[in-house]
Design a protein around this motif. Structure first.
Motif, PDB file in Angstrom:
ATOM      1  N   ASP A 359      26.447  84.558  12.346  1.00  0.00           N
ATOM      2  CA  ASP A 359      26.750  83.736  13.510  1.00  0.00           C
ATOM      3  C   ASP A 359      25.577  82.856  13.930  1.00  0.00           C
ATOM      4  N   HIS A 360      24.426  82.995  13.259  1.00  0.00           N
ATOM      5  CA  HIS A 360      23.259  82.216  13.667  1.00  0.00           C
ATOM      6  C   HIS A 360      22.837  81.190  12.628  1.00  0.00           C
ATOM      7  N   GLY A 361      23.179  81.426  11.387  1.00  0.00           N
ATOM      8  CA  GLY A 361      22.889  80.438  10.352  1.00  0.00           C
ATOM      9  C   GLY A 361      21.430  80.303  10.007  1.00  0.00           C
ATOM     10  N   HIS A 362      20.608  81.318  10.342  1.00  0.00           N
ATOM     11  CA  HIS A 362      19.183  81.214  10.063  1.00  0.00           C
ATOM     12  C   HIS A 362      18.885  81.558   8.606  1.00  0.00           C
ATOM     13  N   GLY A 363      18.290  80.616   7.899  1.00  0.00           N
ATOM     14  CA  GLY A 363      17.783  80.889   6.574  1.00  0.00           C
ATOM     15  C   GLY A 363      18.832  81.068   5.500  1.00  0.00           C
ATOM     16  N   HIS A 364      20.083  80.755   5.745  1.00  0.00           N
ATOM     17  CA  HIS A 364      21.127  80.927   4.744  1.00  0.00           C
ATOM     18  C   HIS A 364      21.483  79.576   4.153  1.00  0.00           C
ATOM     19  N   SER A 365      21.220  79.398   2.871  1.00  0.00           N
ATOM     20  CA  SER A 365      21.494  78.114   2.234  1.00  0.00           C
ATOM     21  C   SER A 365      22.973  77.831   2.133  1.00  0.00           C
ATOM     22  N   HIS A 366      23.823  78.890   2.264  1.00  0.00           N
ATOM     23  CA  HIS A 366      25.249  78.689   2.106  1.00  0.00           C
ATOM     24  C   HIS A 366      25.954  78.414   3.430  1.00  0.00           C
ATOM     25  N   ALA A 367      25.209  78.223   4.522  1.00  0.00           N
ATOM     26  CA  ALA A 367      25.826  77.794   5.772  1.00  0.00           C
ATOM     27  C   ALA A 367      26.373  76.384   5.574  1.00  0.00           C
ATOM     28  N   THR A 368      27.652  76.182   5.838  1.00  0.00           N
ATOM     29  CA  THR A 368      28.252  74.874   5.586  1.00  0.00           C
ATOM     30  C   THR A 368      27.549  73.787   6.387  1.00  0.00           C
ATOM     31  N   VAL A 369      27.345  74.012   7.692  1.00  0.00           N
ATOM     32  CA  VAL A 369      26.529  73.126   8.533  1.00  0.00           C
ATOM     33  C   VAL A 369      25.770  74.019   9.514  1.00  0.00           C
ATOM     34  N   PRO A 370      24.443  73.913   9.589  1.00  0.00           N
ATOM     35  CA  PRO A 370      23.691  74.747  10.528  1.00  0.00           C
ATOM     36  C   PRO A 370      23.945  74.326  11.970  1.00  0.00           C
ATOM     37  N   VAL A 371      23.564  75.187  12.901  1.00  0.00           N
ATOM     38  CA  VAL A 371      23.672  74.837  14.313  1.00  0.00           C
ATOM     39  C   VAL A 371      22.882  73.559  14.560  1.00  0.00           C
ATOM     40  N   THR A 372      23.558  72.540  15.070  1.00  0.00           N
ATOM     41  CA  THR A 372      22.919  71.235  15.278  1.00  0.00           C
ATOM     42  C   THR A 372      23.305  70.683  16.642  1.00  0.00           C
ATOM     43  N   LYS A 373      22.300  70.313  17.408  1.00  0.00           N
ATOM     44  CA  LYS A 373      22.540  69.682  18.699  1.00  0.00           C
ATOM     45  C   LYS A 373      22.445  68.167  18.539  1.00  0.00           C
ATOM     46  N   SER A 374      23.362  67.478  19.186  1.00  0.00           N
ATOM     47  CA  SER A 374      23.356  66.014  19.166  1.00  0.00           C
ATOM     48  C   SER A 374      23.362  65.484  20.588  1.00  0.00           C
ATOM     49  N   GLN A 375      22.648  64.385  20.763  1.00  0.00           N
ATOM     50  CA  GLN A 375      22.604  63.738  22.077  1.00  0.00           C
ATOM     51  C   GLN A 375      22.764  62.240  21.883  1.00  0.00           C
ATOM     52  N   THR A 376      23.687  61.652  22.636  1.00  0.00           N
ATOM     53  CA  THR A 376      23.952  60.221  22.567  1.00  0.00           C
ATOM     54  C   THR A 376      23.938  59.630  23.961  1.00  0.00           C
ATOM     55  N   ILE A 377      23.273  58.504  24.108  1.00  0.00           N
ATOM     56  CA  ILE A 377      23.335  57.751  25.356  1.00  0.00           C
ATOM     57  C   ILE A 377      23.520  56.283  24.986  1.00  0.00           C
TER      58      ILE A 377
END
Length: 675
Positions: A359-377
């Motif tokens: 559930d955290h995606g730390h250090g796993h190369s097979h995570a489809t997309v890691p936890v990513t924060k996005s900010q748009t203004i």
């Protein structure tokens, strides 16, 4: 192309034959009600959208075209096709542009789901409870973000009331389908308690695996015939809204919940469970101060999750998106002849696509997309002004996008500064006729999955590999439009060219890998890379119609074609084919009927890594309805026949075209009422 030239010639001849027919035009204006495009900053009518070619589906037309998905509902509109990933997931493709280049809105706010990431992800936005669905391009699209390079689709359900009804109003519908044993019920009710406007809507759909004319895969009879395995789709949605409404404007809030489950019609027979809870706040203040006509604001928050499950029910990958959006718009009074809107938009999200056992995606190369924060203004401005018979429209948008992957992933952070602008002009050279020219430059930041993917995607059976060094896309578009917008006989013709620098697309080299990305000829995943190259998309569209919404006979003919190519690398993947068709209808008293024919040519303009050419097909649909009054309440009984010829239809825009045809012959019967 012959059919296309014939339609364009027909349009020109029609113009010459009807220039003097002003009486007919006046009669038509009595028959055809004006339709307000809510996504337009100027509240323009549909017929005024030459610089931003628009289509508004509403009323009987929307109900007759209603499908199990948004893509299915819009798939026969001019310049619009569908991704068609089974019955549960199908997203609109506009002029060869798909995914993150087509912005899907609900009441003018992003749906904030995961549908733009991949064709197997369903749009969270229910067409069955929509009052209207709008398709919009051009300068007005700049209001809604860099994800609108291809266009905007806005699902309008008026969940936050803006007017007070003197008595409760609403509508309800039930329909049943034979091909998939579909059962669908929907309703929408508006009312008021003093100065409080109230709204509630809901929908429930249950559809089994649908019938197909032959084999799912013509070259592999073992994959099934008669019905497409694992093509079922089930969905439920409910929404509530309330507003405080006064002469000065309104302020309101709403909450909506969606719960969907649908199969992926591939050999793996995986399925997706999808849930979203959405909260919105919106308000309008009329004449807030100084030289301003109105101040609008909208705030939205979404908690989205979907899980891709193996055939035996084991959860494989979980996609999550917690996102918020705000919009602040000021519309000014005419200034030196210019009318316009400017404002500010912000978006914040936390997205991930992780194996369920991590559930955290730390250090796993097979995570489809890691936890990513996005900010748009972003800041935007859209203006228009009349110069005699010429109406000019201009728009500009500046935008800052930040991508921040989880630090443990080791991936680089990215910042993008984007600038977009559009300029158009409409020359009304005689009453009811317009010639429009629009030029635009629009920039888009690569999406999260395009930058940071590095893992298996169960439903598409691909192992996606992003590129954190991708550059921003820059699209340069020019479009010429000619339309006749008054009278019983109307027509339109559009020609466009879109050159895109650094176009992002997924390519494959045929390598099969296991769930860790290691080469394995027996692996279940096809390696797919996100890449960039310059691209060009050119196209033509034409449509001629007669008396589409009046009593008596009506007809429409149309054609569209586009060609997408990569610089020095052949064709763009998943491009729509050339289509042409027509429809006739008759409406008199309580009866309404119609017959439609759509022919699509074989699509053999394949990308270098595509191997299956979608065959040509002819789709024939028909509809019949009768409306009766029961104690002053109208009740409409209807029947809709789809694919009457039972054709084996495989869309060139579908990733699954080789293994998943569209539904065979189907009869839909139902009843609806309004009060």
């Amino acid at each position: 192309m012959i059919a296309q030239r014939t339609l364009l010639a027909s349009a020109v001849l029609s113009a010459l034959a009807s220039l003097s027919n002003s009486a007919l035009a006046q009669e038509q204006e009595k028959i055809l009600p004006s339709v307000v495009v809510t996504a337009s900053p100027f509240s323009n009518e549909e017929n005024a959208q030459i610089m931003a070619p628009a289509k508004v589906l509403y009323g009987d037309e929307l109900r007759e075209k209603l499908g199990n998905s948004l893509g299915d509902t819009l798939s026969q509109e001019l310049g619009v096709s569908a991704s068609a990933f089974g019955a549960g997931a199908s997203r609109p493709i506009i002029r060869g542009m798909e995914g993150p280049r087509v912005k899907i809105l609900q009441n003018g706010m992003s749906v904030m789901d995961a549908s733009s990431l991949s064709n197997d992800h369903a749009v969270v936005g229910e067409s069955a409870t929509a009052r209207q669905i709008e398709i919009l391009r051009g300068p007005a699209a700049l209001l809604y973000g860099s994800g609108a390079i291809g266009g905007v689709v806005n699902i309008v359900n008026d969940r936050i009331p803006t007017i007070l009804n003197s008595k409760p109003t609403g509508e309800a519908e039930a329909r049943f389908g034979t091909a998939d044993k579909m059962k669908n019920g929907s309703f929408s009710i508006d009312g008021a308690a003093g100065a409080i406007g109230l709204h509630v809507d809901g929908n429930a759909r249950d559809a089994d695996d649908y019938k197909i004319p032959g084999y799912a895969n013509a070259s592999d009879p073992a994959q099934g015939s008669g019905r497409l395995p694992n093509s079922y789709a089930r969905s439920n949605s409910v929404g509530f809204g309330a507003s405080y409404i006064q002469d000065w404007g309104y302020i309101g809030a709403s909450v909506g919940a969606d719960d969907n489950r649908y199969g992926i019609p591939t050999e793996e027979k995986s399925y997706i469970t999808q849930k979203q809870t959405r909260y919105d706040v919106a308000g309008l203040i009329k004449n807030p101060f100084g030289n301003f006509e109105s101040f609008r604001f909208k705030l939205g928050y979404t908690d989205y999750k979907h899980t891709e499950n193996l055939e035996d029910g084991t959860p494989a990958t979980e996609f999550k998106n917690k996102a918020s959006e705000t919009r602040w718009e000021l519309t000014h009074k005419p200034l030196a002849g210019w009318r316009g809107t400017f404002g500010l938009q912000t978006e914040n999200s936390e997205f991930s696509a992780l194996p369920v056992d991590d559930d955290h995606g730390h250090g796993h190369s097979h995570a489809t997309v890691p936890v990513t924060k996005s900010q748009t203004i972003a800041g935007f401005l859209v203006e228009e002004r009349d110069f005699g018979p010429v109406r000019a429209s201009a728009g500009a948008r500046i935008e800052s996008v930040k991508r921040r992957p989880d630090a443990a992933s080791g991936l680089v952070q990215r910042d993008f500064n984007l600038g977009s602008y559009s300029l158009g002009g409409l020359w009304t050279f005689t009453q009811g006729y317009g010639l429009g020219l629009t030029a635009s430059v629009a920039q888009r930041a690569p999406a999260i999955e395009e930058l940071y993917s590095n893992g298996p995607h169960e439903s598409t059976a691909t192992y996606d590999i992003g590129d954190a060094n991708l550059r921003k896309e820059t699209s340069r578009n020019i479009e010429l439009s000619l339309q006749k917008t008054e009278g019983l006989l109307r027509w339109k013709a559009n020609a466009y060219q879109n050159r895109v620098k650094n176009y992002v697309y997924g390519r494959t080299d045929g390598t099969m890998v296991d769930d860790h990305g290691d080469a394995d000829p027996t692996g279940e995943f096809l390696q797919r890379f996100w890449s960039q190259n310059d691209a060009t998309i050119r196209g033509l569209e034409a449509e001629v119609s007669y008396n589409l919404r009046g009593n008596g006979f009506s007809w429409r003919t149309f054609a569209d074609t586009s060609r997408g190519t990569l610089s020095g690398a052949g064709n763009l993947p998943l491009q729509p084919t050339t289509r042409f068709g027509g429809e006739i209808g008759y409406r008199e008293g309580n009866w309404r009927s119609g017959l439609k024919v759509l022919h699509a040519e074989k699509q053999n303009r394949l990308a270098s890594f595509e191997t299956y050419a979608a065959p040509s097909y002819t789709q024939v649909d028909a509809n019949l309805s009768y409306t009766q009054n029961f104690q002053s309440t109208p009740i409409t009984w209807f029947a809709i026949a789809k694919n009457l010829l039972n054709e084996d239809i495989r869309l060139s825009t579908s990733v699954l075209r080789e293994v998943a045809p569209l539904s065979g012959r189907s009869l839909i019967v139902g009843v609806r009422t309004s009060f």
